[in-house]
Design a protein around this motif. Structure first.
Motif, mmCIF file in Angstrom:
data_model
loop_
_atom_site.group_PDB
_atom_site.id
_atom_site.type_symbol
_atom_site.label_atom_id
_atom_site.label_comp_id
_atom_site.label_asym_id
_atom_site.label_seq_id
_atom_site.Cartn_x
_atom_site.Cartn_y
_atom_site.Cartn_z
ATOM 1 N N ALA A 11 7.236 19.351 0.724
ATOM 2 C CA ALA A 11 6.598 20.539 0.168
ATOM 3 C C ALA A 11 5.274 20.757 0.897
ATOM 4 O O ALA A 11 4.652 19.813 1.376
ATOM 5 C CB ALA A 11 6.348 20.358 -1.322
ATOM 6 N N ALA A 12 4.858 22.000 0.964
ATOM 7 C CA ALA A 12 3.565 22.305 1.577
ATOM 8 C C ALA A 12 2.450 22.090 0.562
ATOM 9 O O ALA A 12 2.639 22.282 -0.643
ATOM 10 C CB ALA A 12 3.557 23.743 2.072
ATOM 11 N N VAL A 13 1.291 21.681 1.043
ATOM 12 C CA VAL A 13 0.108 21.547 0.198
ATOM 13 C C VAL A 13 -0.699 22.835 0.335
ATOM 14 O O VAL A 13 -1.156 23.175 1.427
ATOM 15 C CB VAL A 13 -0.744 20.333 0.616
ATOM 16 C CG1 VAL A 13 -1.971 20.217 -0.284
ATOM 17 C CG2 VAL A 13 0.083 19.052 0.573
ATOM 18 N N ARG A 14 -0.837 23.543 -0.775
ATOM 19 C CA ARG A 14 -1.551 24.812 -0.771
ATOM 20 C C ARG A 14 -2.529 24.851 -1.951
ATOM 21 O O ARG A 14 -2.116 24.775 -3.107
ATOM 22 C CB ARG A 14 -0.578 25.995 -0.887
ATOM 23 C CG ARG A 14 0.420 26.118 0.257
ATOM 24 C CD ARG A 14 -0.232 26.676 1.511
ATOM 25 N NE ARG A 14 0.757 26.962 2.548
ATOM 26 C CZ ARG A 14 1.121 26.117 3.506
ATOM 27 N NH1 ARG A 14 0.551 24.915 3.548
ATOM 28 N NH2 ARG A 14 2.035 26.450 4.408
ATOM 29 N N GLN A 15 -3.823 24.929 -1.655
ATOM 30 C CA GLN A 15 -4.870 25.063 -2.679
ATOM 31 C C GLN A 15 -4.745 23.991 -3.755
ATOM 32 O O GLN A 15 -4.857 24.258 -4.957
ATOM 33 C CB GLN A 15 -4.825 26.465 -3.306
ATOM 34 C CG GLN A 15 -5.084 27.580 -2.288
ATOM 35 C CD GLN A 15 -5.028 28.960 -2.910
ATOM 36 O OE1 GLN A 15 -4.409 29.170 -3.954
ATOM 37 N NE2 GLN A 15 -5.657 29.922 -2.252
ATOM 38 N N GLY A 16 -4.520 22.768 -3.307
ATOM 39 C CA GLY A 16 -4.475 21.646 -4.236
ATOM 40 C C GLY A 16 -3.161 21.453 -4.956
ATOM 41 O O GLY A 16 -3.035 20.545 -5.790
ATOM 42 N N PRO A 35 0.828 -1.217 0.000
ATOM 43 C CA PRO A 35 0.000 0.000 0.000
ATOM 44 C C PRO A 35 0.857 1.260 0.000
ATOM 45 O O PRO A 35 1.929 1.290 0.606
ATOM 46 C CB PRO A 35 -0.799 -0.114 1.308
ATOM 47 C CG PRO A 35 -0.739 -1.559 1.671
ATOM 48 C CD PRO A 35 0.580 -2.064 1.168
ATOM 49 N N LEU A 36 0.360 2.287 -0.661
ATOM 50 C CA LEU A 36 1.058 3.573 -0.746
ATOM 51 C C LEU A 36 0.227 4.640 -0.039
ATOM 52 O O LEU A 36 -0.990 4.688 -0.188
ATOM 53 C CB LEU A 36 1.256 3.965 -2.207
ATOM 54 C CG LEU A 36 1.938 5.319 -2.480
ATOM 55 C CD1 LEU A 36 3.393 5.279 -2.035
ATOM 56 C CD2 LEU A 36 1.842 5.672 -3.964
ATOM 57 N N ALA A 37 0.902 5.460 0.757
ATOM 58 C CA ALA A 37 0.239 6.572 1.431
ATOM 59 C C ALA A 37 1.048 7.841 1.216
ATOM 60 O O ALA A 37 2.252 7.782 0.929
ATOM 61 C CB ALA A 37 0.095 6.293 2.931
ATOM 62 N N VAL A 38 0.390 8.985 1.333
ATOM 63 C CA VAL A 38 1.052 10.285 1.226
ATOM 64 C C VAL A 38 0.788 11.050 2.516
ATOM 65 O O VAL A 38 -0.359 11.213 2.917
ATOM 66 C CB VAL A 38 0.532 11.091 0.017
ATOM 67 C CG1 VAL A 38 1.207 12.459 -0.034
ATOM 68 C CG2 VAL A 38 0.755 10.326 -1.281
ATOM 69 N N TRP A 39 1.868 11.471 3.157
ATOM 70 C CA TRP A 39 1.760 12.232 4.413
ATOM 71 C C TRP A 39 2.267 13.656 4.199
ATOM 72 O O TRP A 39 3.444 13.848 3.855
ATOM 73 C CB TRP A 39 2.589 11.586 5.519
ATOM 74 C CG TRP A 39 2.051 10.311 6.066
ATOM 75 C CD1 TRP A 39 0.931 9.635 5.671
ATOM 76 C CD2 TRP A 39 2.629 9.548 7.131
ATOM 77 N NE1 TRP A 39 0.776 8.496 6.422
ATOM 78 C CE2 TRP A 39 1.801 8.411 7.331
ATOM 79 C CE3 TRP A 39 3.760 9.704 7.934
ATOM 80 C CZ2 TRP A 39 2.079 7.448 8.293
ATOM 81 C CZ3 TRP A 39 4.040 8.756 8.901
ATOM 82 C CH2 TRP A 39 3.198 7.632 9.083
ATOM 83 N N PRO A 40 1.455 14.666 4.410
ATOM 84 C CA PRO A 40 1.943 16.054 4.363
ATOM 85 C C PRO A 40 2.652 16.394 5.668
ATOM 86 O O PRO A 40 2.012 16.673 6.683
ATOM 87 C CB PRO A 40 0.649 16.863 4.182
ATOM 88 C CG PRO A 40 -0.414 16.006 4.795
ATOM 89 C CD PRO A 40 0.007 14.571 4.619
ATOM 90 N N CYS A 41 3.974 16.366 5.642
ATOM 91 C CA CYS A 41 4.764 16.553 6.866
ATOM 92 C C CYS A 41 5.426 17.909 6.955
ATOM 93 O O CYS A 41 6.183 18.162 7.897
ATOM 94 C CB CYS A 41 5.851 15.472 6.945
ATOM 95 S SG CYS A 41 5.205 13.799 7.107
ATOM 96 N N ALA A 42 5.169 18.776 5.978
ATOM 97 C CA ALA A 42 5.879 20.049 5.964
ATOM 98 C C ALA A 42 4.944 21.218 5.670
ATOM 99 O O ALA A 42 5.292 22.141 4.955
ATOM 100 C CB ALA A 42 7.005 20.011 4.932
ATOM 101 N N GLN A 43 3.745 21.178 6.242
ATOM 102 C CA GLN A 43 2.872 22.337 6.147
ATOM 103 C C GLN A 43 3.529 23.544 6.820
ATOM 104 O O GLN A 43 3.324 24.683 6.431
ATOM 105 C CB GLN A 43 1.518 22.032 6.783
ATOM 106 C CG GLN A 43 0.707 20.959 6.055
ATOM 107 C CD GLN A 43 0.309 21.375 4.661
ATOM 108 O OE1 GLN A 43 1.075 21.202 3.715
ATOM 109 N NE2 GLN A 43 -0.871 21.942 4.526
ATOM 110 N N THR A 44 4.308 23.240 7.840
ATOM 111 C CA THR A 44 5.214 24.230 8.440
ATOM 112 C C THR A 44 6.625 23.797 8.104
ATOM 113 O O THR A 44 6.945 22.606 8.199
ATOM 114 C CB THR A 44 5.042 24.272 9.974
ATOM 115 O OG1 THR A 44 3.680 24.595 10.279
ATOM 116 C CG2 THR A 44 5.963 25.296 10.597
ATOM 117 N N ASN A 45 7.487 24.711 7.695
ATOM 118 C CA ASN A 45 8.817 24.285 7.250
ATOM 119 C C ASN A 45 9.669 23.778 8.409
ATOM 120 O O ASN A 45 9.349 23.951 9.579
ATOM 121 C CB ASN A 45 9.526 25.385 6.456
ATOM 122 C CG ASN A 45 9.928 26.574 7.298
ATOM 123 O OD1 ASN A 45 10.129 26.468 8.507
ATOM 124 N ND2 ASN A 45 10.068 27.722 6.656
#
Length: 306
Positions: free
Chosen positions: A256-261, A25-35
């Motif tokens: 990378a940050a996720v911003r507006q898609g 299984p593959l997952a994506v984690w947004p870990c850098a919304q804050t740098n």
């Protein structure tokens, strides 16, 4: 900045033990919304910036929360400045780190007491030694570890960028930050076959200290060398399988940050420079905005512990 919350879990398929990468299984984690700098600000000592290979605190925290039971034992065999230890202890897990370089080991211990109240800091300890001798260094923990989290060296030159010094005609990376150490025996200086041999020894030790059913999580990133991709993720899967581990899951930890898609990259000066040079040579290079997080398990069956 104390007691940061654990980020919410993203629902992913339940991992199924397999040796076939295409079924993982593959997952994506947004870990850098804050740098990274703000994740460490006021929580980690400023001297931590001198280490060339720091794990994102949010990533370390989430790995511990997801893969180690409350009160469990976490080991980081190459703990650097102690990010895994700090975040594990903050979540009430016991933690032991191994670090070859005494200056980083001392800084890891100092970060524990700086970031955490005394009762939490007491949950973690740092031991000085070579991760290739893990069985000797952690003899008292053999078969008792719930989770190993580690980010091995990336088999490429690593250093802390000093752009003002470079613009003044000095070195881009101060010598004391290059490749973790000036000691040629340090695994951070290994390349090619010597890197694979060294990592194989580390993973074999991880298999021995983990309890049956325990988890190994490695954080790595593919790099480019001499115009070619250095596929460390695939190499790590192969080496872990050889050590007796089963491959459970692959996670893309976004830097990378996720911003507006969309993704907003935060490349270093070095990454920008090297990518521009590669594209000028006609190489299809691009900015890397994630790390590969690979999750493995030690089989429950007797005799399959590496």
């Amino acid at each position: 900045m104390r007691g940061l919350p654990v980020p919410p879990t993203i629902a992913v398929p339940a991992p199924v033990p397999t040796e076939s990468p295409e079924l993982v299984p593959l997952a994506v984690w947004p870990c850098a919304q804050t740098n990274a700098q703000y994740q460490r600000a006021d929580r980690y000592l400023s001297a931590s910036s001198r280490h060339p290979g720091k794990m994102l605190p949010e990533l370390a925290r989430r790995l511990v929360a997801e893969y180690c039971p409350p009160g469990g034992l976490v080991v980081d065999p190459m703990c650097g400045i102690g990010t895994t230890l700090v975040e594990a202890a903050a979540l009430g897990r016991r933690a032991v780190g191994v670090e070859l370089e005494t200056r980083w080991a001392g800084l890891a211990s100092a970060n524990l007491t700086h970031a955490l109240p005394a009762d939490q800091a007491a949950l973690a300890e740092v031991r000085v030694g070579d991760a290739r001798r893990l069985l000797e260094l952690l003899a008292d923990l053999v078969g008792r570890v719930d989770l190993v989290v580690t980010s091995p060296p990336y088999a490429c030159d690593a250093g802390v960028i000093d752009k003002p010094a470079w613009q003044a005609g000095q070195l881009l990376c101060p010598k004391d930050t290059l490749n973790y150490s000036r000691d040629p025996a340090n695994l951070g200086r290994a390349r090619g076959h010597s890197w694979r041999t060294g990592i194989a020894k580390v993973l074999a030790g991880c298999a021995q200290v983990l309890r049956p059913g325990g988890l190994l999580v490695t954080v790595t990133k593919n790099t480019r060398r001499a115009g070619r991709l250095n596929d460390l993720a695939t190499a790590t899967v192969q080496l872990a399988n050889q050590a007796g581990f089963l491959y459970l899951q692959h996670i893309l930890a976004l830097h990378a940050a996720v911003r507006q898609g969309g993704l907003v990259a935060r490349p270093s000066f070095w990454q920008l420079t090297q990518t521009r040079k590669a594209r000028a040579r006609g190489e299809p290079a691009h900015l890397v905005v994630h790390e590969d997080v690979l999750v493995f398990t030690k089989p429950l069956s007797v005799g399959a512990d590496g």
